[in-house]
Structure formats: C-alpha cells, structure tokens
Scaffold this motif. Structure first.
Motif, PDB file in Angstrom:
ATOM      1  N   ILE A   1       0.825  -1.213   0.000  1.00 29.36           N
ATOM      2  CA  ILE A   1       0.000   0.000   0.000  1.00 29.36           C
ATOM      3  C   ILE A   1       0.854   1.255   0.000  1.00 29.36           C
ATOM      4  O   ILE A   1       0.524   2.241  -0.657  1.00 29.36           O
ATOM      5  CB  ILE A   1      -0.949  -0.014   1.228  1.00 29.36           C
ATOM      6  CG1 ILE A   1      -1.893  -1.221   1.150  1.00 29.36           C
ATOM      7  CG2 ILE A   1      -1.719   1.291   1.361  1.00 29.36           C
ATOM      8  CD1 ILE A   1      -2.654  -1.494   2.436  1.00 29.36           C
ATOM      9  N   ILE A   2       1.970   1.231   0.716  1.00 34.89           N
ATOM     10  CA  ILE A   2       2.732   2.468   0.936  1.00 34.89           C
ATOM     11  C   ILE A   2       4.088   2.487   0.229  1.00 34.89           C
ATOM     12  O   ILE A   2       4.652   3.558  -0.003  1.00 34.89           O
ATOM     13  CB  ILE A   2       2.924   2.715   2.452  1.00 34.89           C
ATOM     14  CG1 ILE A   2       3.166   4.198   2.735  1.00 34.89           C
ATOM     15  CG2 ILE A   2       4.032   1.846   3.020  1.00 34.89           C
ATOM     16  CD1 ILE A   2       1.979   5.074   2.486  1.00 34.89           C
ATOM     17  N   ASP A   3       4.616   1.308  -0.115  1.00 35.38           N
ATOM     18  CA  ASP A   3       5.947   1.248  -0.750  1.00 35.38           C
ATOM     19  C   ASP A   3       5.854   0.819  -2.212  1.00 35.38           C
ATOM     20  O   ASP A   3       6.157   1.589  -3.129  1.00 35.38           O
ATOM     21  CB  ASP A   3       6.851   0.263   0.004  1.00 35.38           C
ATOM     22  CG  ASP A   3       7.002   0.607   1.471  1.00 35.38           C
ATOM     23  OD1 ASP A   3       7.028   1.798   1.800  1.00 35.38           O
ATOM     24  OD2 ASP A   3       7.077  -0.323   2.301  1.00 35.38           O
ATOM     25  N   TYR A   4       5.442  -0.421  -2.427  1.00 33.76           N
ATOM     26  CA  TYR A   4       5.542  -1.011  -3.762  1.00 33.76           C
ATOM     27  C   TYR A   4       4.457  -0.509  -4.718  1.00 33.76           C
ATOM     28  O   TYR A   4       4.730  -0.292  -5.910  1.00 33.76           O
ATOM     29  CB  TYR A   4       5.519  -2.534  -3.642  1.00 33.76           C
ATOM     30  CG  TYR A   4       6.707  -3.038  -2.865  1.00 33.76           C
ATOM     31  CD1 TYR A   4       7.977  -3.027  -3.428  1.00 33.76           C
ATOM     32  CD2 TYR A   4       6.567  -3.486  -1.548  1.00 33.76           C
ATOM     33  CE1 TYR A   4       9.085  -3.456  -2.711  1.00 33.76           C
ATOM     34  CE2 TYR A   4       7.663  -3.920  -0.817  1.00 33.76           C
ATOM     35  CZ  TYR A   4       8.926  -3.897  -1.397  1.00 33.76           C
ATOM     36  OH  TYR A   4      10.034  -4.314  -0.675  1.00 33.76           O
TER      37      TYR A   4
ATOM     38  N   ALA B   1       3.351   8.783  -1.699  1.00 36.37           N
ATOM     39  CA  ALA B   1       2.927   7.476  -1.176  1.00 36.37           C
ATOM     40  C   ALA B   1       1.643   7.604  -0.354  1.00 36.37           C
ATOM     41  O   ALA B   1       0.751   6.759  -0.431  1.00 36.37           O
ATOM     42  CB  ALA B   1       4.039   6.862  -0.338  1.00 36.37           C
ATOM     43  N   SER B   2       1.530   8.683   0.418  1.00 33.14           N
ATOM     44  CA  SER B   2       0.329   8.901   1.233  1.00 33.14           C
ATOM     45  C   SER B   2      -0.888   9.154   0.346  1.00 33.14           C
ATOM     46  O   SER B   2      -2.006   8.732   0.667  1.00 33.14           O
ATOM     47  CB  SER B   2       0.540  10.073   2.191  1.00 33.14           C
ATOM     48  OG  SER B   2       1.575   9.788   3.107  1.00 33.14           O
ATOM     49  N   GLU B   3      -0.671   9.857  -0.758  1.00 28.59           N
ATOM     50  CA  GLU B   3      -1.767  10.079  -1.710  1.00 28.59           C
ATOM     51  C   GLU B   3      -2.251   8.748  -2.281  1.00 28.59           C
ATOM     52  O   GLU B   3      -3.460   8.524  -2.447  1.00 28.59           O
ATOM     53  CB  GLU B   3      -1.296  10.982  -2.846  1.00 28.59           C
ATOM     54  CG  GLU B   3      -1.114  12.441  -2.469  1.00 28.59           C
ATOM     55  CD  GLU B   3      -0.554  13.269  -3.616  1.00 28.59           C
ATOM     56  OE1 GLU B   3      -0.563  12.756  -4.765  1.00 28.59           O
ATOM     57  OE2 GLU B   3      -0.100  14.399  -3.375  1.00 28.59           O
TER      58      GLU B   3
ATOM     59  N   LYS C   1      -6.413   6.874   4.771  1.00 30.79           N
ATOM     60  CA  LYS C   1      -5.880   8.233   4.859  1.00 30.79           C
ATOM     61  C   LYS C   1      -5.020   8.349   6.117  1.00 30.79           C
ATOM     62  O   LYS C   1      -5.487   8.083   7.217  1.00 30.79           O
ATOM     63  CB  LYS C   1      -7.027   9.241   4.893  1.00 30.79           C
ATOM     64  CG  LYS C   1      -7.855   9.244   3.618  1.00 30.79           C
ATOM     65  CD  LYS C   1      -8.993  10.249   3.690  1.00 30.79           C
ATOM     66  CE  LYS C   1      -9.815  10.222   2.407  1.00 30.79           C
ATOM     67  NZ  LYS C   1     -10.956  11.176   2.449  1.00 30.79           N
ATOM     68  N   LEU C   2      -3.775   8.739   5.905  1.00 27.27           N
ATOM     69  CA  LEU C   2      -2.832   8.800   7.013  1.00 27.27           C
ATOM     70  C   LEU C   2      -2.810  10.199   7.634  1.00 27.27           C
ATOM     71  O   LEU C   2      -2.789  11.197   6.918  1.00 27.27           O
ATOM     72  CB  LEU C   2      -1.427   8.436   6.530  1.00 27.27           C
ATOM     73  CG  LEU C   2      -1.276   7.025   5.950  1.00 27.27           C
ATOM     74  CD1 LEU C   2       0.135   6.835   5.402  1.00 27.27           C
ATOM     75  CD2 LEU C   2      -1.584   5.962   6.994  1.00 27.27           C
TER      76      LEU C   2
ATOM     77  N   GLN D   1     -11.712   4.363 -11.249  1.00 28.53           N
ATOM     78  CA  GLN D   1     -10.317   3.951 -11.429  1.00 28.53           C
ATOM     79  C   GLN D   1      -9.434   4.876 -10.611  1.00 28.53           C
ATOM     80  O   GLN D   1      -9.332   6.061 -10.886  1.00 28.53           O
ATOM     81  CB  GLN D   1      -9.933   4.021 -12.898  1.00 28.53           C
ATOM     82  CG  GLN D   1      -8.661   3.282 -13.266  1.00 28.53           C
ATOM     83  CD  GLN D   1      -8.905   1.800 -13.502  1.00 28.53           C
ATOM     84  OE1 GLN D   1      -9.933   1.410 -14.036  1.00 28.53           O
ATOM     85  NE2 GLN D   1      -7.961   0.969 -13.082  1.00 28.53           N
ATOM     86  N   VAL D   2      -8.789   4.326  -9.574  1.00 33.00           N
ATOM     87  CA  VAL D   2      -7.962   5.172  -8.706  1.00 33.00           C
ATOM     88  C   VAL D   2      -6.469   4.946  -8.929  1.00 33.00           C
ATOM     89  O   VAL D   2      -5.653   5.814  -8.628  1.00 33.00           O
ATOM     90  CB  VAL D   2      -8.320   4.956  -7.221  1.00 33.00           C
ATOM     91  CG1 VAL D   2      -9.717   5.481  -6.931  1.00 33.00           C
ATOM     92  CG2 VAL D   2      -8.188   3.494  -6.817  1.00 33.00           C
ATOM     93  N   ILE D   3      -6.116   3.761  -9.428  1.00 33.11           N
ATOM     94  CA  ILE D   3      -4.725   3.508  -9.822  1.00 33.11           C
ATOM     95  C   ILE D   3      -4.751   2.831 -11.188  1.00 33.11           C
ATOM     96  O   ILE D   3      -5.793   2.342 -11.627  1.00 33.11           O
ATOM     97  CB  ILE D   3      -3.972   2.628  -8.791  1.00 33.11           C
ATOM     98  CG1 ILE D   3      -4.613   1.243  -8.699  1.00 33.11           C
ATOM     99  CG2 ILE D   3      -3.936   3.314  -7.431  1.00 33.11           C
ATOM    100  CD1 ILE D   3      -3.843   0.261  -7.798  1.00 33.11           C
ATOM    101  N   SER D   4      -3.634   2.813 -11.855  1.00 30.07           N
ATOM    102  CA  SER D   4      -3.616   2.282 -13.222  1.00 30.07           C
ATOM    103  C   SER D   4      -3.809   0.767 -13.222  1.00 30.07           C
ATOM    104  O   SER D   4      -3.394   0.078 -12.279  1.00 30.07           O
ATOM    105  CB  SER D   4      -2.286   2.614 -13.903  1.00 30.07           C
ATOM    106  OG  SER D   4      -1.240   1.848 -13.324  1.00 30.07           O
TER     107      SER D   4
END
Length: 621
Positions: A379-382, A446-448, A456-457, A519-522
C-alpha cells in the motif's frame, strides 16, 4: 315540651346544614373531577405525541433473504404494523364484536357497557367485567400502567376522551390493532398472525384464525393459540359463537371453524450468526440515514445486508478452532478478526470482530487500532513505486543497511544481499529496500496513493517508519481488505459496505447502495502488484495461504520490542490477500500486549487461517 321541640328543630337545622355542606362539597368534587378529566387527558396526549407513533421492530437480513435478527422493542417484544386497509373486514368486525360493540357510537367511554359491567359484577360479587372501551384500552396501554385503582381508571377515562377528540375512529382502531399485546412477545395483529400462523398477508387469514386472534387480548398468556390448551380452545369457540350471533359468519362456517385444528407453523429461527457483522451494519445504516442507532432499531426498517450466509458460517466455525491460533497468555486468549469483501461489488460478505463475539462486544474488524507491519508495504511502498512509472517488478533495489537521520531500519534476520529485485524484496519481505523505495517515491506521493485505496494517514504518519507498517494509530482488517481489493479489482475502487438496501415500515425503499466504481490507480499497477503478491504466496512468506485457486497476498508482523523479552516475540500477525472472487484480511494478537501476553508464532498462522476460511467459503464457486 317546648324545649324538646326546640332541640328537634335545632337538630333538623343542623342536619340540613350538614346535608347542604355535603352537597356543596360533593358538587365541588364533581366539578373538580370533571375539570380534572378534561384537563389531565388533554395535557398527557398533548405533551407525549411520540406515544401515537408506534415503535416497530427493525429487521436485518442476509443477502439471500435470511432473517438475521428481529430487533426487540424496549418492552422486549416484536411489532409489525399494518394499515387498517390491509386487514380483512371480518378481522376488524370480530375485534369490535368481542371488545367494543358500541365503538362507533360513543366518544371514548361506553356508558352502557360500564353500567352493564357494574351490574354484572354486583350480581356475581366479583370484578369479572371491566367495561373498558377500545379507546380506554388504547389509553391504558399507551400512557398508563396496569395498577387497578380509582385514579388509574379516572386517568384512563380522561385520556380516552382526549384521544377521541384528537383522532378519528379509523386511526384509534388502527392504533389499537397494532398496539395490543398478543402474547409470546408479539404486539399487534400482524406480528401475531405471522407468529402463530405463519401468515404475512392478513387477508389470507381464515375464520378460525381470526377467532383465535380476537380471543387473545382478554388473556394473552392463556388464550393465545400457541398454548394449545383447553382454555385457548374454549376462548376460540366463544369468539366463534359471538361472530355467529352478530351475523358475521353463518352457522355452517362456525361449525367448520370449530372443527378446524390449530397447526402451529414450523418455527423459523433467526440465524444466530454475525454478531459483529450485524453491529457494524447497524452502525453503517445509522450513519447513512443520519438517525441514532436506537431510533433505527425501533422504526420498523428492513435492512438488507451483503452478508453471505455460507461465508459467515464458515468464518465463525473456523474461529472456534483453538488449534488455528497461537497459545493463550496468562489471563487472555489470543484474539483475532477477519473481514472478507467481494471486490467485484464492494459488499462485505463476512466479518467477525473476535473469536466468539456477542452483540456489543469490541469489534476488532472495524476498529483502527493495530499496526499492519509488512502487510502495509504494498500500500505504501511497492504500489506507489509501480504507479510512479519509475519502477517495475524487475527493478533492482539496494538491500543495504542505511540510516535516515535518526531512523535506522534493519532486516529481521540481519542479513543484507546488496541488490535484489523489487519482486524478491516483496516476496521475502525484506525491510531495507522497502524503506529506500518509500524515500525515492516520497512520503507525500505514497500517502496520496494510500488515500486512494481508502487509508488516509494523519500528519503524525509523515515519516519513513510507515514503510514497515509502523502507524501512529493503526488500521482495521476491514480497511486493509478494502485497500487490497483495489489491486484485486484492476485498480478500481469500490467502497466496502455492509448495507445493500433499507426499506421503511411501509415497504418503501429509502436507501439503496449505488455503486460508484472509479479507477484510482492504473490497471498496470494493479496487474503487476497482483503478480508480485502471487509470488509471495507461491514462493515467499505467504506460502501457508495457498489453496486450490490463485491467491495473492502479503503477511505482516509487528515485533514485541519489550526489554528482557526475546526479539522473536510478536504483537500483531497479519495476512491480507485475495482470490479472483474475494479479498480478505486476518489479524491476530492480544488486546493488551505485555510481558505475559505476546506471541512467539509468526504471520504464517494468519496466512493459514486465511486459507482455511477462504477455501471452504468459496467451495462450489
């Protein structure tokens, strides 16, 4: 002689004065009583309008229509209201014939009925008849207790007169037939018809059934047909005789009804599953409608959820097996929670907030309180790295001991490989490359990305320790399942939800979940992440999650980190993963972690539990 006459005159005058005084006092008391009767009832009805809106039991249902829970009313019973027009004329006429034949000819008090009751009671030297009209019964049931004294009867009469001024006969009768207690925890004729005869449409009631219902109010505990006693049969026969005498039925119909045997319907028990799910669904429905949960439960709503009965049953049965969990501590057992989402629709198909939860217990599946450890890396790195376009699964990442200011992350086994591919770094859950990758992408970016997946961080998490799942507050299994569901769904976000539809007491749909997929990510990021997460299950730390279908997922562990305790001790164990159909998140740990309560087991136990639940829940799909 004259003195005697004088005394007699004085006594006569005194008696006259006393009689006059008594008459005046009696008149004043009578006038005061009339004033009281006029003012008291009006005041009570005016200041308690909520009493005229009957509470109804709300019902929660699973996705297949199974009734999960009928929520009891404050008086610990069940009510389902019906309009007078939904009731057969014979039912209404029979209740009037039995309870109040002069209902349409009095204004709340049936003086003829009262006189008749007083006369009969005097003859029998006992109080066997009450003489109360339907309006009086309604007044008593809505506003008063059942104490038998003159003040209560006066108050009852006063309120009855006020109700007749304020409401039509139609409304009074409808209120009465929906409010009256019908035995065995049932309020109103509709709830009673369903309970005693299995009939939802009141117009399907036959003559015997109508007679049985009309006979209940005189003694709900002894005359309800469910008792199947001689008393209930006699009462039913008496009502049938009244129906015949009043010309409501023919002699042939009465005879046929007398010979009809009562058959209790098969008991349809509520499914005693999903305590955590139901609590969470009620909270969600409360938020959707903007109503307090207490009001929601007694407004007659039908709340249809996305619960899959098979999946929920499998989940709860599996959670009862102690061998699937780490050993208990000194005074606590290891707890666990799991949420399963159908990522194709967003519906939560199963959820439990503990190993054997009850209604009102801590719901660990929805509380943001646990550190996700390495399960947070996708979720936050890869994920952000793939989305940036600067990295691919085959990109080489440094696996070296590095220092970032005061932050000094380490690999768990203390070994460093120099360079590894991104796929290998995730597969083996290596820490150093994950932190380096977050640094390259940037915490803001990454937070976005995380927010797009539903997590939401807060500003307290704007640091590199989030690369390894070290969060200020923590996350819930449901939020982790929601986040991974985006990877499973080709980059499309569908909001995880329990409530599918809500109907009001009249059957009108007042809420229906509207899917708003976006669609939030590709698709590329989702596809590559799925490929990498399958490597984790097939060849990496998540091997124990393997099953008879493709599985992608990631383990997560947070260490104990207490002085004097082995570094192998753990606080939290996670596995979050998905099949082509569903996404699930498992957490294990103690509610309060200390030197007497920690786990030596690794996250493989969470992976194994995921496999156990999901493989059985998905059988036949």
């Amino acid at each position: 002689m004259s003195e005697l006459i004088t005394r007699m005159k004085r006594r006569g005058l005194t008696s006259c004065y006393i009689a006059f005084d008594v008459a005046v006092i009696a008149s004043l008391l009578f006038l005061a009583g009339l004033l009281y009767v006029h003012v008291y009832g009006e005041s009570v009805v005016k200041h308690h309008p909520e009493k005229l809106v009957l509470q109804e039991s709300s019902i929660l249902m699973a996705s297949d229509g199974t009734v999960l829970r009928k929520i009891p009313l404050p008086e610990s019973g069940y009510r389902k209201a019906a309009r007078l027009e939904e009731m057969p004329k014979l039912l209404v006429d029979t209740f009037l014939a039995v309870e109040d034949r002069r209902f349409y000819h009095h204004q709340g008090l049936d003086y003829t009925g009262i006189a008749r009751a007083l006369f009969n009671n005097a003859l029998r030297m006992e109080v066997s008849e009450g003489g109360s009209s339907i309006t009086q019964q309604l007044a008593r049931n809505l506003y008063l207790n059942r104490d038998k004294n003159m003040l209560r009867k006066l108050n009852e009469a006063s309120i009855a007169l006020a109700l007749e001024k304020r409401l039509s006969k139609h409304d009074i009768l409808e209120l009465y037939l929906n409010q009256i207690y019908m035995g065995e925890g049932q309020y109103g004729v509709k709830a009673a018809a369903e309970h005693y005869f299995g009939i939802a449409d009141l117009k399907e009631l036959d003559i015997m059934q109508i007679a049985a219902l009309a006979g209940i109010p005189k003694g709900p505990s002894i005359y309800n047909p469910g008792e199947q006693t001689e008393l209930s049969a006699q009462r039913r026969a008496l009502v049938l005789d009244i129906m015949h005498q009043q010309g409501l039925i023919t002699g042939e119909e009465m005879t046929a009804a007398l010979h009809e045997e009562y058959q209790r319907p098969a008991v349809v028990k509520e499914k005693k599953v999903g305590a955590s799910y139901i609590d969470a669904a009620l909270t969600e429905a409360s938020q959707l409608l903007g109503k307090p949960k207490q009001e929601l439960q007694s407004a007659g709503y039908t709340i249809v959820t996305g619960m899959n009965m098979k999946a929920q049953g499998v989940l709860e049965e599996t959670f009862l097996k102690p061998e699937l969990f780490p050993p208990s501590g000194k005074s606590q057992q290891v707890e666990s929670a799991m949420a399963i989402v159908d990522h194709r629709s967003g519906e939560v198909v199963a959820l439990t907030g503990g190993r054997n939860p009850s209604s009102g217990d801590l719901n660990r599946a929805i509380v943001d309180a646990r550190q996700p450890g390495s399960a947070f890396k996708p979720i936050i790195d890869y994920g952000p790295a793939l989305e940036s376009g600067m990295f691919s699964p085959d990109s080489m990442l440094p696996d070296q001991k590095m220092t970032y200011g005061s932050y000094k992350p380490e690999n768990l086994n203390g070994a460093y490989r120099g360079l590894v591919t991104m796929r290998m770094a995730l597969q083996q859950s290596i820490n150093a490359p994950a932190v380096w990758l977050l640094k390259q992408v940037g915490i803001a970016k990454a937070s976005e990305f995380s927010a797009k997946l539903g997590i939401k961080l807060p500003k307290e998490d704007r640091n590199l320790s989030i690369a390894l799942g070290g969060l200020h507050v923590g996350v819930s299994p449901l939020k982790m399942a929601q986040a991974y569901s985006v990877f499973a769904n080709g980059g499309v976000f569908r909001e995880a939800h329990m409530v599918r539809q809500i109907k009001d007491s009249k059957g009108n749909v007042i809420y229906e979940h509207q899917s708003n997929p976006h669609q939030v990510i590709s698709p590329y990021t989702a596809e590559q992440m799925t490929s990498m997460l399958r490597s984790v299950v097939n060849d990496g730390t998540g091997k124990r999650a393997r099953m008879n279908r493709p599985v992608a997922g990631k383990t997560g562990t947070t260490q104990l980190d207490l002085p004097g305790i082995s570094r192998k001790g753990n606080r939290d164990l996670w596995f979050v993963g998905y099949t082509p159909e569903w996404t699930g998140a498992v957490w294990m740990g103690f509610d309060r972690t200390d030197k007497d309560h920690y786990m030596m087991a690794g996250s493989g136990m969470a992976a194994a539990l995921f496999s156990e639940v999901m493989s059985k829940a998905l059988e036949g799909r």
